[in-house]
Design a protein around this motif. Sequence first.
Motif, PDB file in Angstrom:
ATOM      1  N   GLY A  89      40.784  -0.153 -41.291  1.00 54.73           N
ATOM      2  CA  GLY A  89      39.884   0.813 -40.136  1.00 54.73           C
ATOM      3  C   GLY A  89      39.034   1.745 -40.636  1.00 54.73           C
ATOM      4  O   GLY A  89      39.516   2.769 -41.713  1.00 54.73           O
ATOM      5  N   LYS A  91      40.145   4.513 -39.200  1.00 53.52           N
ATOM      6  CA  LYS A  91      40.921   6.005 -39.999  1.00 53.52           C
ATOM      7  C   LYS A  91      41.400   5.820 -41.345  1.00 53.52           C
ATOM      8  O   LYS A  91      40.767   7.041 -41.688  1.00 53.52           O
ATOM      9  N   LEU A  94      38.209   7.672 -42.399  1.00 51.53           N
ATOM     10  CA  LEU A  94      37.792   9.029 -41.836  1.00 51.53           C
ATOM     11  C   LEU A  94      39.105   9.781 -43.603  1.00 51.53           C
ATOM     12  O   LEU A  94      38.872  10.555 -43.799  1.00 51.53           O
ATOM     13  N   TYR A 118      41.200  13.262 -36.066  1.00 49.84           N
ATOM     14  CA  TYR A 118      40.192  13.948 -36.678  1.00 49.84           C
ATOM     15  C   TYR A 118      41.152  15.292 -36.967  1.00 49.84           C
ATOM     16  O   TYR A 118      40.944  16.098 -38.384  1.00 49.84           O
ATOM     17  N   SER A 161      32.290  11.936 -32.760  1.00 52.40           N
ATOM     18  CA  SER A 161      32.227  10.208 -32.510  1.00 52.40           C
ATOM     19  C   SER A 161      30.977  11.327 -31.026  1.00 52.40           C
ATOM     20  O   SER A 161      31.090  11.822 -30.059  1.00 52.40           O
ATOM     21  N   ASN A 165      35.039   9.645 -28.122  1.00 52.90           N
ATOM     22  CA  ASN A 165      36.462   9.678 -27.760  1.00 52.90           C
ATOM     23  C   ASN A 165      36.615  10.823 -27.974  1.00 52.90           C
ATOM     24  O   ASN A 165      37.164  11.567 -29.131  1.00 52.90           O
ATOM     25  N   TYR A 197      31.537   3.244 -31.589  1.00 57.67           N
ATOM     26  CA  TYR A 197      31.798   3.093 -29.958  1.00 57.67           C
ATOM     27  C   TYR A 197      30.469   3.013 -29.804  1.00 57.67           C
ATOM     28  O   TYR A 197      29.656   2.513 -29.044  1.00 57.67           O
ATOM     29  N   SER A 226      36.843  -2.655 -34.562  1.00 62.42           N
ATOM     30  CA  SER A 226      37.936  -2.419 -33.761  1.00 62.42           C
ATOM     31  C   SER A 226      37.624  -2.639 -32.432  1.00 62.42           C
ATOM     32  O   SER A 226      37.768  -2.763 -31.436  1.00 62.42           O
ATOM     33  N   LYS A 227      36.537  -1.640 -32.032  1.00 60.21           N
ATOM     34  CA  LYS A 227      35.561  -1.452 -30.690  1.00 60.21           C
ATOM     35  C   LYS A 227      34.839  -2.576 -30.113  1.00 60.21           C
ATOM     36  O   LYS A 227      35.462  -3.665 -28.811  1.00 60.21           O
ATOM     37  N   ARG A 235      42.370  -4.631 -38.343  1.00 64.24           N
ATOM     38  CA  ARG A 235      42.298  -3.255 -39.514  1.00 64.24           C
ATOM     39  C   ARG A 235      40.538  -3.149 -40.590  1.00 64.24           C
ATOM     40  O   ARG A 235      41.159  -3.254 -41.419  1.00 64.24           O
ATOM     41  N   ILE A 236      39.622  -3.703 -40.032  1.00 61.94           N
ATOM     42  CA  ILE A 236      38.620  -3.744 -40.777  1.00 61.94           C
ATOM     43  C   ILE A 236      37.940  -2.240 -40.196  1.00 61.94           C
ATOM     44  O   ILE A 236      37.359  -2.249 -39.164  1.00 61.94           O
ATOM     45  N   TYR A 313      36.293   5.108 -22.075  1.00 65.36           N
ATOM     46  CA  TYR A 313      37.850   6.040 -21.330  1.00 65.36           C
ATOM     47  C   TYR A 313      36.793   7.120 -19.993  1.00 65.36           C
ATOM     48  O   TYR A 313      35.803   7.463 -19.789  1.00 65.36           O
TER      49      TYR A 313
END
Length: 383
Positions: A89, A91, A94, A118, A161, A165, A197, A226-227, A235-236, A313
């Motif tokens: 991911g 995540k 980061l 973050y 980002s 987001n 994104y 993911s998006k 999870r990549i 969003y």
Amino acid sequence: MSTSATLAMAAKARELKEQGKNIIGLSLGEPDFTIPGFVKEAAIKAIEENYHAYSPVDGYGDLKQAIIKKFKRDNNLEYKPSQIVVSTGAKQSLANLAQVLLNEGDEVLLPTPYWVSYADISKVAGGIPVEIPAGIETDFKITPEALEAAITTKSKMLIYSSPCNPSGSVFSEKELRALADVLVKYPQIIVVSDEIYEHINFTGKHASMAAFPDMYDRTVTVNGVSKAYSMTGWRIGYIGAPEYIARACNKMQGQVTSGANCIAQRATIAALESPPSKIQYMVDAFKERRKLILGLLADIPGFKTNEPEGAFYVFPDISYYFGKTLRGKTILSAEDFAMYLLEEAGVATVTGEAFGDPNCIRISYAASEADIMEAMERIKSVL
Ligand code: PMP
Ligand code: GLU
């Protein structure tokens, strides 16, 4: 370190649903589409071909090649395999970056609102988040002057980002260049450009910081599947980075998780090798839903909303309700407001405080049109 507010709200909504409550979950940023068939087939094929073993820590060589081609195709970025690291991911991408780059007391510049993790990913690595606020008046985008004013001798990293987001704002190439013009004066700052994104962009134009030749050596481009491919649970994520940073992330990851899931990596090759036109149907649907939700929100008093240009969003300013008492409950904060919507309307959103903006809430419209309509109707009626 605080709990991830997005995940906490999603867990709370799930718990209420299990208790039999009728909850509409608009808290989690998670596409409701199923994974495209050609991606599923690649995963099934990988299982049948007996992929099972540990992969190289930084990802399969042919996946790295697919990532390199993707960076060239979509972003005009040139990377070598030694500059790519595949992780569990974005995540983890980061978190690796924060762990390898930050020392105790280093400052991390966060254009605000920022994605919830973050700040805590930075803190756990010893960094100090420094918010650079940008409100709805500037479409939640920071100015070069605000960036420069926040820079100190301790500034080590900038994370943002785009598409953003939670605000959905998209930096144009010109806006990014204006930020780069400030950053070139401070070579100690590494830029982490989170482009997860990228494809969910209604302007049709995506700009990458690393594409500026004078920023390339100091920018890490973060992305993932993911998006755009609806592969959240697979999870990549991955980075394109200066080689010394990629090497350090590889080392960190080798001690913490090893290579990412091997089947998901094989499926990611299929995702990234396909032209982005194959996933346009999801982007078109998000665009329709954006129109729908903005129209419905405009009809609810006290919601001030920008027009998000990407991601899925809306981030309305709801400070109008602060100090008001609704159904016996006094609303003093965005957190109170989000809890009120959950308890009274059965609609899960996320408080803006988690993204550094205490006047807003985040509503994900990665949900069916029926759910969006029902949720907005309920919110309207309890307000
Ligand atoms: N960055 C941003 C801006 C996100 O919204 C997300 C969503 N989870 C991530 C990174 C992490 O994505 P993942 O770990 O699923 O690749
Ligand atoms: N990125 C998504 C969100 O912001 C998923 C949740 C998470 O990973 O925190 O809702």
